[in-house]
Design a protein around this motif. Sequence first.
Motif, PDB file in Angstrom:
ATOM      1  N   GLU A  11      16.605   5.819   4.379  1.00 35.92           N
ATOM      2  CA  GLU A  11      16.260   6.939   5.104  1.00 35.92           C
ATOM      3  C   GLU A  11      14.803   7.037   5.110  1.00 35.92           C
ATOM      4  O   GLU A  11      14.297   8.074   6.129  1.00 35.92           O
ATOM      5  CB  GLU A  11      16.868   8.257   4.009  1.00 35.92           C
ATOM      6  CG  GLU A  11      18.003   8.157   4.096  1.00 35.92           C
ATOM      7  CD  GLU A  11      18.627   9.403   3.254  1.00 35.92           C
ATOM      8  OE1 GLU A  11      17.820  10.461   2.997  1.00 35.92           O
ATOM      9  OE2 GLU A  11      19.859   9.508   2.459  1.00 35.92           O
ATOM     10  N   TYR A  12      14.036   6.716   4.493  1.00 33.52           N
ATOM     11  CA  TYR A  12      12.514   6.667   4.752  1.00 33.52           C
ATOM     12  C   TYR A  12      11.741   5.445   5.096  1.00 33.52           C
ATOM     13  O   TYR A  12      10.697   5.028   4.531  1.00 33.52           O
ATOM     14  CB  TYR A  12      11.970   7.343   3.103  1.00 33.52           C
ATOM     15  CG  TYR A  12      12.458   8.611   3.112  1.00 33.52           C
ATOM     16  CD1 TYR A  12      11.712   9.828   3.594  1.00 33.52           C
ATOM     17  CD2 TYR A  12      13.606   8.906   2.327  1.00 33.52           C
ATOM     18  CE1 TYR A  12      12.154  10.821   3.391  1.00 33.52           C
ATOM     19  CE2 TYR A  12      14.172  10.198   2.213  1.00 33.52           C
ATOM     20  CZ  TYR A  12      13.360  11.489   2.656  1.00 33.52           C
ATOM     21  OH  TYR A  12      13.980  12.497   2.629  1.00 33.52           O
ATOM     22  N   TRP A  13      12.201   4.570   5.926  1.00 34.34           N
ATOM     23  CA  TRP A  13      11.933   3.134   6.064  1.00 34.34           C
ATOM     24  C   TRP A  13      10.571   3.233   6.635  1.00 34.34           C
ATOM     25  O   TRP A  13       9.549   2.370   6.536  1.00 34.34           O
ATOM     26  CB  TRP A  13      12.995   2.537   6.990  1.00 34.34           C
ATOM     27  CG  TRP A  13      13.227   3.227   8.249  1.00 34.34           C
ATOM     28  CD1 TRP A  13      14.245   4.254   8.384  1.00 34.34           C
ATOM     29  CD2 TRP A  13      12.608   3.212   9.325  1.00 34.34           C
ATOM     30  NE1 TRP A  13      14.137   4.742   9.684  1.00 34.34           N
ATOM     31  CE2 TRP A  13      13.255   4.313  10.379  1.00 34.34           C
ATOM     32  CE3 TRP A  13      11.318   2.695   9.883  1.00 34.34           C
ATOM     33  CZ2 TRP A  13      12.943   4.501  11.778  1.00 34.34           C
ATOM     34  CZ3 TRP A  13      10.950   2.842  11.351  1.00 34.34           C
ATOM     35  CH2 TRP A  13      11.749   3.973  12.113  1.00 34.34           C
ATOM     36  N   GLU A  49      15.278  -3.734   9.977  1.00 36.58           N
ATOM     37  CA  GLU A  49      15.111  -4.549   8.726  1.00 36.58           C
ATOM     38  C   GLU A  49      15.582  -3.480   7.477  1.00 36.58           C
ATOM     39  O   GLU A  49      15.873  -4.071   6.389  1.00 36.58           O
ATOM     40  CB  GLU A  49      13.845  -5.212   8.296  1.00 36.58           C
ATOM     41  CG  GLU A  49      13.405  -5.901   9.348  1.00 36.58           C
ATOM     42  CD  GLU A  49      11.865  -6.658   9.264  1.00 36.58           C
ATOM     43  OE1 GLU A  49      11.547  -7.536   9.726  1.00 36.58           O
ATOM     44  OE2 GLU A  49      11.202  -5.935   8.724  1.00 36.58           O
ATOM     45  N   LYS A  50      15.661  -2.292   7.710  1.00 35.73           N
ATOM     46  CA  LYS A  50      15.918  -1.419   6.643  1.00 35.73           C
ATOM     47  C   LYS A  50      17.101  -1.741   5.827  1.00 35.73           C
ATOM     48  O   LYS A  50      17.394  -1.782   4.555  1.00 35.73           O
ATOM     49  CB  LYS A  50      15.961  -0.043   6.792  1.00 35.73           C
ATOM     50  CG  LYS A  50      16.986   0.401   7.900  1.00 35.73           C
ATOM     51  CD  LYS A  50      16.964   1.954   8.392  1.00 35.73           C
ATOM     52  CE  LYS A  50      18.071   2.189   9.047  1.00 35.73           C
ATOM     53  NZ  LYS A  50      17.930   3.592   9.794  1.00 35.73           N
ATOM     54  N   THR A 108      17.395   3.895  -4.734  1.00 39.33           N
ATOM     55  CA  THR A 108      16.149   2.719  -3.908  1.00 39.33           C
ATOM     56  C   THR A 108      16.740   2.415  -2.561  1.00 39.33           C
ATOM     57  O   THR A 108      16.181   2.564  -1.403  1.00 39.33           O
ATOM     58  CB  THR A 108      16.118   1.407  -4.913  1.00 39.33           C
ATOM     59  OG1 THR A 108      15.217   1.855  -6.080  1.00 39.33           O
ATOM     60  CG2 THR A 108      15.023   0.670  -3.968  1.00 39.33           C
ATOM     61  N   ALA A 109      18.127   2.072  -2.635  1.00 43.02           N
ATOM     62  CA  ALA A 109      18.695   1.816  -1.413  1.00 43.02           C
ATOM     63  C   ALA A 109      18.711   2.770  -0.376  1.00 43.02           C
ATOM     64  O   ALA A 109      18.517   2.785   0.872  1.00 43.02           O
ATOM     65  CB  ALA A 109      20.388   1.079  -1.551  1.00 43.02           C
ATOM     66  N   LYS A 110      19.329   4.104  -0.827  1.00 43.67           N
ATOM     67  CA  LYS A 110      19.182   5.116  -0.042  1.00 43.67           C
ATOM     68  C   LYS A 110      17.654   5.520   0.609  1.00 43.67           C
ATOM     69  O   LYS A 110      17.645   5.974   1.696  1.00 43.67           O
ATOM     70  CB  LYS A 110      19.771   6.332  -0.613  1.00 43.67           C
ATOM     71  CG  LYS A 110      21.482   6.141  -0.946  1.00 43.67           C
ATOM     72  CD  LYS A 110      21.592   7.576  -1.573  1.00 43.67           C
ATOM     73  CE  LYS A 110      23.220   7.587  -1.879  1.00 43.67           C
ATOM     74  NZ  LYS A 110      23.892   8.756  -2.414  1.00 43.67           N
ATOM     75  N   PHE A 111      16.874   5.517  -0.144  1.00 42.67           N
ATOM     76  CA  PHE A 111      15.506   5.742   0.151  1.00 42.67           C
ATOM     77  C   PHE A 111      15.002   4.828   1.256  1.00 42.67           C
ATOM     78  O   PHE A 111      14.104   5.357   2.112  1.00 42.67           O
ATOM     79  CB  PHE A 111      14.485   5.965  -1.154  1.00 42.67           C
ATOM     80  CG  PHE A 111      13.214   6.415  -0.964  1.00 42.67           C
ATOM     81  CD1 PHE A 111      12.934   7.674  -0.863  1.00 42.67           C
ATOM     82  CD2 PHE A 111      11.989   5.454  -0.684  1.00 42.67           C
ATOM     83  CE1 PHE A 111      11.525   8.009  -0.740  1.00 42.67           C
ATOM     84  CE2 PHE A 111      10.804   6.061  -0.474  1.00 42.67           C
ATOM     85  CZ  PHE A 111      10.360   7.319  -0.536  1.00 42.67           C
ATOM     86  N   ASN A 161       0.810  -1.336  -0.035  1.00 43.13           N
ATOM     87  CA  ASN A 161       0.037   0.108   0.087  1.00 43.13           C
ATOM     88  C   ASN A 161       0.761   1.377   0.078  1.00 43.13           C
ATOM     89  O   ASN A 161       0.556   2.261  -0.736  1.00 43.13           O
ATOM     90  CB  ASN A 161      -0.789   0.021   1.169  1.00 43.13           C
ATOM     91  CG  ASN A 161      -2.185  -1.215   1.284  1.00 43.13           C
ATOM     92  OD1 ASN A 161      -2.218  -1.362   0.123  1.00 43.13           O
ATOM     93  ND2 ASN A 161      -2.451  -1.474   2.254  1.00 43.13           N
ATOM     94  N   ALA A 162       1.796   1.125   0.903  1.00 41.23           N
ATOM     95  CA  ALA A 162       2.908   2.355   0.813  1.00 41.23           C
ATOM     96  C   ALA A 162       3.515   2.653  -0.432  1.00 41.23           C
ATOM     97  O   ALA A 162       3.530   3.759  -0.899  1.00 41.23           O
ATOM     98  CB  ALA A 162       4.012   2.249   1.921  1.00 41.23           C
ATOM     99  N   VAL A 163       3.986   1.566  -0.962  1.00 39.61           N
ATOM    100  CA  VAL A 163       4.541   1.568  -2.605  1.00 39.61           C
ATOM    101  C   VAL A 163       3.603   2.200  -3.414  1.00 39.61           C
ATOM    102  O   VAL A 163       4.012   3.117  -4.326  1.00 39.61           O
ATOM    103  CB  VAL A 163       5.360   0.301  -2.817  1.00 39.61           C
ATOM    104  CG1 VAL A 163       5.646   0.392  -4.300  1.00 39.61           C
ATOM    105  CG2 VAL A 163       6.545   0.004  -1.905  1.00 39.61           C
ATOM    106  N   THR A 164       2.446   1.691  -3.436  1.00 36.81           N
ATOM    107  CA  THR A 164       1.284   1.957  -4.486  1.00 36.81           C
ATOM    108  C   THR A 164       1.030   3.400  -4.255  1.00 36.81           C
ATOM    109  O   THR A 164       1.074   4.161  -5.057  1.00 36.81           O
ATOM    110  CB  THR A 164       0.195   1.369  -4.024  1.00 36.81           C
ATOM    111  OG1 THR A 164       0.243  -0.213  -4.372  1.00 36.81           O
ATOM    112  CG2 THR A 164      -1.254   1.958  -4.993  1.00 36.81           C
TER     113      THR A 164
END
Length: 764
Positions: free
Chosen positions: A129-131, A140-141, A123-126, A31-34
């Motif tokens: 930083e925004y887990w 788990e980030k 993607t990895a940085k996002f 849902n968050a990714v959507t």
Amino acid sequence: MPEIIDEKKEREVWEGWLDEEHGLKLKAIRNAVTDIYKESEIKFHDLPFYTPHGIQHCSAVENLIHRLIPEEKYKKLSLKERFYLLASAWLHDLGMLKNVYFTIYHNGEAGASHIRKLHHITTAKFIVEYWNTLKIEEQEKELLAKLCFFHRKGEDLNNCEEYFYVGNVGYRLRLLAAYLRLADALDICSDRTPSESYAVCLAYNIPDESKLHWIKSRIVSGIFLDQEEQKIYVQFKIPNKSNFADKILFDMAEEKLQSIIKIVINGLRSELNSVINVLVRGKITYYLDIVALYSKIILDVQMLTDLREIVINYDIMMAPSASKLLDIILIIVANLLGFSLKKGRPFKAIPSNLPKDYKNQLNKINDFLAILESDILLARPCHLGLRKIVERIKKIKQKKDIEEIVKDIDHLYQCHHLRRSAIRINAKNFFQSNFLNKHNNGIPPTDINNSVNSEMITAKHEVYENIKEEKEKAIHPINVLLYGYSELAVKALCGLRDALIEQKYPCIKESKEIYNSLIEQDQSDNIQIFICDGQPKTQTGITIRYIYHDASQYAFYLTERGFSNITIIPDIIAGTLMACIDIDFIIVGANGITDKKFRHSGGHLGLIKLARAISKKNNSKSKGSTKIILVTTTEKIGFKFSDKSSVGDIHHFVSDVEGFRMRRLPDCSQNREHIWMMKDRDLIQRLSETQIAFANPREDKVEISDIDYIITEINSEQLNCENGWIASDNWSNFIKKWKEKAKENSRTNGCTGLTIPLRSIASQ
């Protein structure tokens, strides 16, 4: 062979992968990714030239992960490993979104290719930083960030930790990354591809893996993973003969499609090879080969249109020519407006059931032009022909009537082909006037020329025995040296061959009469072509394979046009060759020309300066000197170059390209964004550890005074005399004549500087 899948049973197994707690966590991530994708869709479009990396792709990758680990085999992964793997299917391409890129780097001007290149890092940085936004637990980030980072084929899986510990528990990170990478590569069905042909128009400017994604998506109907045989089956859609009224057109399309299918299969094998060892050691499931299946189908109008664009773009992918680039850009703009262009024929509307959306069509053209300016022109300021075309299109699209716009685009397109055709005619006249009639090159006219008629030309074998007898009388072949793929240089070579044919067989006035005949073959053999291997343009894959090899593609293009006496040499051996053999001509193209210089790809300057030095030495020994000929169209003449140089310490200009350190040299052009060496893992590691850097400047600036002759669609001009350089005066005269000729002819046929009739271009 593939068996029928019980999708209901399969879905039940998939839903059993996670317990309720982790199932809810995965749903929250989805849902968050959507929401992030929806926000991006509102603010930005998908990156042009790349297949969509949206929610549909995320879902497809998740489904493919289930297929890669069928039935009960998923239980060999721990519960947490299953969760991480399925979550990564939704997270791995977030870096492709402009809003995510902007959030990380605060840069709203980045080009599509740059965003694409960094998307796994972004993607990895996002994630790190925004887990919290992604509904990921903080502990788990790092694991999920690393997992998504290594989904990119360009990253060596051997550099990924085999185990990654969260708390006191170790998880098989490298194995999870291998499954994610393979699942991502296998999402290749046609529903991933935008219908606009422009998605691949800049084929040689976007990463190999991206053009491969686009092509796969247009011709692949589906895949099947057979765990028992350890094989992955890919089914390709190929046209039925009934789709084509013209057998020649069908044969051409089929031949190119087979080449494209080979590229797709080899590309997928490359993806598989990058993970196969990890999967085998994981002892869960693994696959050993990719197998092609073929389905001949009746294609609908849209698919036929797509097929046509694939074939066109395959040519440019295999032959990165500046002239070809101009050609394809005009085709793409017309396609975006819903029309197709054809050389020597009126433009036509592309049949479509979709409603016309004029505003949306113009927006796509605006996006397209923006990418041309930000990606190609920024990196390659020498592309003056492209710059002029972009400026013309900008003015044309301001018109309100869409058909008027297409009419003007078609006019540019037809004029572009008129220029190319005129090059061949002017080259023939040039060689006849300046060399063959004066020196005859030791080739006497044949006694049988008066008896050669159309019937004998058609029955090619009837004159060939006589040709062979006359061939022995030739003193030596004409030696030509080439460097840097140029379609206009090939046009000039065809003109040279036409001149030889007309000289030997005066009764043959139309070269098209003997296309593909033994007469043409005979005179092709009389031109000995040496191609310097353009190593700076060579591109290699991560699994020890060539993506692009300039000299071989140049050679293939020449063989398609009937030339056979071709030799490829290392570029550094050019001096050795010129010292040992009388090279008659060096023929080069250009990307852009000003009043003092022309620019082309790196390596031209060294070759031309070397030829100058050796010719000077040969003249002192009464040997023949090499003539350097520049072949171009006037559409590449006129703009000033941007000559901004690097400043400061060279150590400030070091970047990473495919695992290699790349140094930007002061006062040189930007580097090519690829490595020409084979990517041996151990060598890369050692070079990295020792801080050894590479440099590969893209462009050379060559003085006009280093050129002997120029051939354009208007005429040919001598720029240097035997007794010294007088280039500046001759060049000024040439520019003056060009402008006068352009003004005169624009009133007759509307194509700048041309007098050749439009109807003749189809035969050239």
